[in-house]
Design an enzyme around this catalytic site. Structure first.
Site, PDB file in Angstrom:
ATOM      1  N   HIS A 259     -34.254 -28.640  93.640  1.00 37.19           N
ATOM      2  CA  HIS A 259     -33.706 -27.310  94.375  1.00 37.19           C
ATOM      3  C   HIS A 259     -33.872 -27.306  96.014  1.00 37.19           C
ATOM      4  CE1 HIS A 259     -32.436 -23.106  94.428  1.00 37.19           C
ATOM      5  NE2 HIS A 259     -33.034 -23.062  95.475  1.00 37.19           N
ATOM      6  N   GLU A 260     -35.086 -27.445  96.571  1.00 30.47           N
ATOM      7  CA  GLU A 260     -35.409 -27.389  97.839  1.00 30.47           C
ATOM      8  C   GLU A 260     -34.907 -28.818  98.661  1.00 30.47           C
ATOM      9  OE1 GLU A 260     -36.535 -24.784  99.330  1.00 30.47           O
ATOM     10  OE2 GLU A 260     -36.979 -23.877  97.356  1.00 30.47           O
ATOM     11  N   HIS A 263     -31.237 -27.907  99.681  1.00 30.07           N
ATOM     12  CA  HIS A 263     -31.314 -27.225 100.815  1.00 30.07           C
ATOM     13  C   HIS A 263     -31.301 -28.297 101.818  1.00 30.07           C
ATOM     14  CE1 HIS A 263     -31.145 -22.867  99.908  1.00 30.07           C
ATOM     15  NE2 HIS A 263     -32.450 -23.315  99.016  1.00 30.07           N
TER      16      HIS A 263
END
Length: 471
Positions: A259-260, A263
């Site tokens: 997820h990170e 980003h």
């Protein structure tokens, strides 16, 4: 020609100029900001240091104070009595101050309407969405499409009730996984391999930069004294993105890595392909890149799993992702619209009115299997996101868009990866709606939300089958 690059920047300025007031009027609005924001500050105190926390007795006769962390951790505890006691104790603290909370919510919402009217917007919703040039159809499509698909949530609740072996289903039953989490700890090295393998469908260009993130130490991995909790990514235009984790080796932690870094990929490709004026990206798309990476990772993992129990556990996790991020946040978005419409009518916003609406929405969303405890209707009055006008819907729209994009990528749809990479490289050089259209999703239509709920139904079918196979 040198100035052509600023076309979108100036187009956005000219677009909002009719809502920019005279210097004196702008000064007055700025002067009023502290008065308008006072309700939010008061809420922070009421729900924080001044909240009277309750205690409960555990079965081994320990006394526990039910703070935020204790309550949220209790939701996944297998002991139903403990979950119930924590739920009731936690919400009773808010019931003590229900009228004060209704007053602060009213103050904040009337403040939103004051600002919208002052700038010449017909509704608070249009004022909030206009900052990113979003049509109100995005908001209304979300609510209406989720409402049409609520029978799927009712079916999920019936399944939960069946496998938890309860006569009814309460709020404190919703978060319990139907399958025990497999006992497995993943080293950070394993996490890297799993994530890199899982995101292969996203293409060589994407994967090579993610490999660079691991190799070149873009990531602060472990817990440390004084380090902030949670996981974050900070994009930096003149350097690589910085990712902060607190890695502990769970599968959720591995998913968080994906997820990170999702980003981080958007930050990297933006700064590599856009000038400083477009070196960030719209808030509306901020969670799309991260959630797409996480969904692709989980779908890849699901395809590889052979153990029925492991598979059932991950399917249940993916169902919960949609329930919590799409359905629950739409539930909040519906309440958000309700309170702003009350403000626009000048209607009273008492605790009774707000709690009755909360109860009505819960009854509609969770269906006949769900029991509403007397403490539950206070829930909306304790949600801090309502003090940021029309904020919560973004969680739902982001995941709906991400689900559609991930499906295109996993299905190897022609052009899916190429269009997704164009989206990542766009930065803020176009409006959010146009960016998503480049990627292959039109959020002005119900289709992405319908696609997301189709995935929910597919996962529900799979879970029912897996549960049968495990018997």
């Amino acid at each position: 020609d040198d100035l052509k690059i600023y076309t979108h920047y100036f187009d956005n300025l000219y677009r909002i100029q009719k809502h920019i007031l005279s210097p004196r009027e702008e000064e007055l609005l700025a002067m009023s900001s502290k008065a308008v924001g006072a309700s939010g500050s008061t809420f922070d105190y009421l729900s924080g240091p001044e909240l009277r926390l309750r205690t409960i007795k555990t079965k081994d006769d320990k006394t526990i104070e039910v703070s935020d962390p204790v309550f949220y951790a209790s939701l996944e505890n297998k002991d139903r009595d403990y979950r119930r006691d924590c739920f009731k104790a936690y919400h009773r603290g808010y019931l003590d101050v229900k009228d004060a909370l209704a007053s602060t919510m009213a103050g904040s919402t009337y403040g939103d309407w004051f600002s919208a009217k002052a700038r010449g917007y017909p509704t608070s919703l249009e004022a909030a969405l206009d900052s990113e040039n979003l049509p109100t159809a995005v908001y209304h499509n979300l609510i209406s499409t989720i409402n049409k698909n609520l029978p799927l949530l009712h079916r999920y609740c019936e399944l939960k009730k069946k496998f938890l072996k309860t006569d009814d289903l309460h709020f404190y039953d919703l978060y319990v996984n139907l399958v025990d989490k497999p006992e497995h700890e993943y080293s950070y090295e394993e996490a890297q391999k799993l994530v890199l393998d899982g995101i292969k469908p996203m293409g060589e260009e994407y994967c090579s930069v993610m490999q660079k993130a691991f190799t070149n130490r873009w990531i602060d991995v472990n817990e440390n004294k004084g380090k902030q909790h949670g996981a974050y990514c900070a994009g930096v235009y003149l350097a690589h993105p910085y990712v902060l984790l607190n890695y502990k080796g769970t599968f959720d932690n591995v998913s968080t890595v994906a997820h990170e870094l999702g980003h981080a990929m958007q930050s990297w490709f933006t700064k590599e392909n856009q000038p400083p004026v477009y070196g960030d990206y719209p808030m509306f798309t901020a969670e799309v890149a991260s959630t797409t990476a996480e969904i692709v990772f989980k779908q890849s993992m699901l395809k590889k799993m052979t153990d029925p129990r492991e598979k059932a556990w991950l399917i249940n996790q993916m169902l919960e992702d949609i329930r919590r991020t799409v359905i629950r946040q739409t539930q909040f978005a519906e309440f958000d619209l309700f309170i702003h419409e009350l403000a626009e009518k000048g209607a009273p916003m008492t605790s009774e009115v707000l709690m009755n609406k909360t109860k009505e929405i819960y009854q509609k969303y969770y269906g006949p299997a769900f029991v509403i405890d007397e403490e539950l209707p206070i829930e909306n009055l304790r949600v801090t996101h309502y003090y940021r006008d029309f904020y919560v819907y973004r969680y739902a729209t982001s995941m709906a868009a991400s689900t559609a994009l991930a499906k295109n990528i996993m299905d190897a749809k022609p052009g899916a990866v190429e269009n997704y990479m164009k989206f990542l490289k766009t930065g803020s050089s176009m409006y959010a709606m146009d960016m998503l259209k480049v990627a292959g999703v039109d959020m002005t239509t119900p289709k992405p939300i319908e696609d997301c709920m189709a995935l929910f139904e597919d996962l529900l079918n799979q879970l029912e089958q897996q549960m049968k196979d495990m018997k």
